[in-house]
Each structure stands twice: as structure tokens, then as C-alpha cells.
Scaffold this motif. Sequence first.
Motif, PDB file in Angstrom:
ATOM      1  N   LEU A  20       0.830  -1.201   0.000  1.00  8.43           N
ATOM      2  CA  LEU A  20       0.000   0.000   0.000  1.00  8.43           C
ATOM      3  C   LEU A  20       0.863   1.249   0.000  1.00  8.43           C
ATOM      4  O   LEU A  20       0.609   2.199  -0.750  1.00  8.43           O
ATOM      5  CB  LEU A  20      -0.926   0.008   1.219  1.00  8.43           C
ATOM      6  N   THR A  23       2.250   2.067  -3.227  1.00 13.84           N
ATOM      7  CA  THR A  23       1.225   2.693  -4.067  1.00 13.84           C
ATOM      8  C   THR A  23       1.067   4.165  -3.703  1.00 13.84           C
ATOM      9  O   THR A  23       0.947   5.027  -4.587  1.00 13.84           O
ATOM     10  CB  THR A  23      -0.117   1.959  -3.906  1.00 13.84           C
ATOM     11  N   ILE A 119      -6.714  -0.731  -0.014  1.00 11.10           N
ATOM     12  CA  ILE A 119      -6.994   0.121  -1.169  1.00 11.10           C
ATOM     13  C   ILE A 119      -6.629   1.562  -0.837  1.00 11.10           C
ATOM     14  O   ILE A 119      -7.026   2.087   0.209  1.00 11.10           O
ATOM     15  CB  ILE A 119      -8.476   0.028  -1.570  1.00 11.10           C
ATOM     16  N   TYR A 233     -13.278   5.030 -11.020  1.00  7.32           N
ATOM     17  CA  TYR A 233     -12.048   5.195 -10.254  1.00  7.32           C
ATOM     18  C   TYR A 233     -12.269   6.134  -9.066  1.00  7.32           C
ATOM     19  O   TYR A 233     -11.769   5.883  -7.961  1.00  7.32           O
ATOM     20  CB  TYR A 233     -10.929   5.720 -11.153  1.00  7.32           C
ATOM     21  N   ARG A 237     -11.706   5.255  -5.103  1.00 12.66           N
ATOM     22  CA  ARG A 237     -10.763   5.986  -4.266  1.00 12.66           C
ATOM     23  C   ARG A 237     -11.437   6.877  -3.246  1.00 12.66           C
ATOM     24  O   ARG A 237     -11.032   6.927  -2.078  1.00 12.66           O
ATOM     25  CB  ARG A 237      -9.854   6.853  -5.163  1.00 12.66           C
ATOM     26  N   TYR A 277     -11.122  -4.625  -4.557  1.00 10.67           N
ATOM     27  CA  TYR A 277      -9.926  -5.292  -4.048  1.00 10.67           C
ATOM     28  C   TYR A 277      -9.294  -6.159  -5.132  1.00 10.67           C
ATOM     29  O   TYR A 277      -8.066  -6.263  -5.215  1.00 10.67           O
ATOM     30  CB  TYR A 277     -10.263  -6.128  -2.814  1.00 10.67           C
ATOM     31  N   THR A 280      -7.374  -3.908  -7.401  1.00 12.75           N
ATOM     32  CA  THR A 280      -6.196  -3.412  -6.697  1.00 12.75           C
ATOM     33  C   THR A 280      -5.103  -4.475  -6.665  1.00 12.75           C
ATOM     34  O   THR A 280      -3.912  -4.168  -6.826  1.00 12.75           O
ATOM     35  CB  THR A 280      -6.569  -2.971  -5.275  1.00 12.75           C
ATOM     36  N   TRP A 283      -3.650  -4.457 -10.239  1.00 16.55           N
ATOM     37  CA  TRP A 283      -2.809  -3.276 -10.449  1.00 16.55           C
ATOM     38  C   TRP A 283      -1.482  -3.415  -9.696  1.00 16.55           C
ATOM     39  O   TRP A 283      -0.426  -3.095 -10.236  1.00 16.55           O
ATOM     40  CB  TRP A 283      -3.545  -2.033  -9.970  1.00 16.55           C
ATOM     41  N   THR A 284      -1.565  -3.860  -8.448  1.00 24.83           N
ATOM     42  CA  THR A 284      -0.357  -3.969  -7.615  1.00 24.83           C
ATOM     43  C   THR A 284       0.596  -4.993  -8.187  1.00 24.83           C
ATOM     44  O   THR A 284       1.817  -4.769  -8.239  1.00 24.83           O
ATOM     45  CB  THR A 284      -0.761  -4.330  -6.179  1.00 24.83           C
TER      46      THR A 284
END
Length: 289
Positions: A20, A23, A119, A233, A237, A277, A280, A283-284
Motif C-alpha cells: 500500500l 502505491t 486500497i 475510479y 478511491r 480489491y 487493486t 494493479w499492484t
Amino acid sequence: MSNGLAVRLEHTVPITLEPLMRTVAAHAIPGIETCDLLAARHSRSVRGGELVVTVAWDEPGSVRLSAVDHDGDAPVDAGLVATVRRWLDLDREVEGIDAHLAQSGTLAPLVAARPGLRILGSVDGFETAAMTVIGQQVSLGAARTFGGRLVAALGGDAPAGFRSFPTAEAVAAVDVDTLRSIVGLTGARAATVSALAHAVASGDLLLGMDDDPHAARAALLAVRGIGPWTADYVALRLFGDRDAYPADDLVLKKALGVRTGTAAARLSEDWAPWRAYAVTHLWTQTAFS
């Protein structure tokens, strides 16, 4: 910063905050944020530049929070704690979410590699929405550069040499050509940022974290240049929609090996109601593997 408060994760499985915080660092806007991953600390301005907060995650399972104002150390109040907990997604009990997503052959190895993944949230609605628009169809590094230029030109002063992200009113006060010139955006993107700022400044678009997300989504989509990806998005967020899923995201589609948002959406059906999740994790994995 001597005024500290331990903010502890209430979670039953071993987790690390490192993915996290990487990110957070990757999204850090020059001028308003600094991140030192080796020292396990991240600082940024909040509350329109009233405070600069620092989070430190060098203790397993906890985050230490401190703050300064223009006079020095500032008390950490309940509202600031709530803001940071929401920003870092510290209150969600994700053990059950992990178990649900781990039933997917696609996600199981990602969940195993990063149990309890959080997130990245938001500390300011206009900042998050504006940066989302600025980041459309450009790299994350380019978006940070553009954001830094916007902060340098139109942001305000914050403690400890930091800046604050410009208000919607400050952005709306400059014409589109000026905005394009100072930030380096295309004309179309500058026009969208300007239109977003006018919608927020006028009150037609409410982007407070406790505002109605359904009304905000409709108002976002009414802004010329904003489509479903941006709305999804921002929902993920800012409004904490844990089933938000920007299916047409380029990185997501590449990670899933599909060409269309429709195909990406189809693959996500079994991940509901925790698709935020899922995306995420994807993406991670793409960013940091």
C-alpha cells in the motif's frame, strides 16, 4: 514531529503495509507529498494546507500518525485520525474478502502473495477527481509531473515548506488556455479539468467523502470529457465503493489478457461484491512484481 498517535490495524491475519505504501509513493504529487520508503514514512498536506501529516509504518500491524501546523507540532484529533484511516483503508476487515477472492484461480496467487491488501483512498475529493482526469491516458509518472505543475502554479502554502493542492475555486478562476499552458495538458484535458473545477466550485458536483456517491457519479458523468472509467475510479478511491471496477482500464485489461472492458467485466462477475480489491491486486501485481 513529536506529537504521535499509534493507529493500529484491527486485523486477524499477518499483513504488511508495504504494498500500500509503495502505491501511496507512486501517486505522490510533488509539492504536497514526500515519501521515504527506506525510512517507512510518508508526509503530505491535508485540510487545504492547514496541516501536514506524517504516517510511519515501521512497526508491524500499525501506523503512527503525527501532524504539524504553521506553529509547529499539532494535536492529532479524531477527525484527522478518521481521515488517515480512510485514506489508508485501515478499518476494513479483509480476511473474509481475501477468502472470497482466493476462490478465483486468477486471484488466488495474488492474495497469497499480499494478504490483507488495502486500497488507496483519498484525503480530498477535488484533488482525487482532478488527478484522475489529469491521469487519463498518460503514465502515472506523467500524471504526477502534471499535478506538481498545477500545485506549484495554483496551490497554497502549507506547513514545513509543503504546498496544498489548489482548490476548485482557484482552478476555475483561470481560463482553459492558461491551465493548459501551466500544466502542459492537451487542450481537451485542460478543458475537462476546468469544467470539473467549475462544477465543484458552483456546488453542482459534491465530492465530500460523505456526499451521495450516486449523485456524484451522475454529476461527474455530466462533465464533458468524463466517462465511466473516471467515475468508477473516483468511486473506488473517494467514496469507498468496494465493488467499483473500472473495467475498461488499460492496465487491468492487460493483466487479465483481454482486449475489451466487456470481457474484463465478465471475468469479474464472481469477484463481486469486492471487485475493487480484485482490481487493486491486479494493479499492484502489474506495478510491483
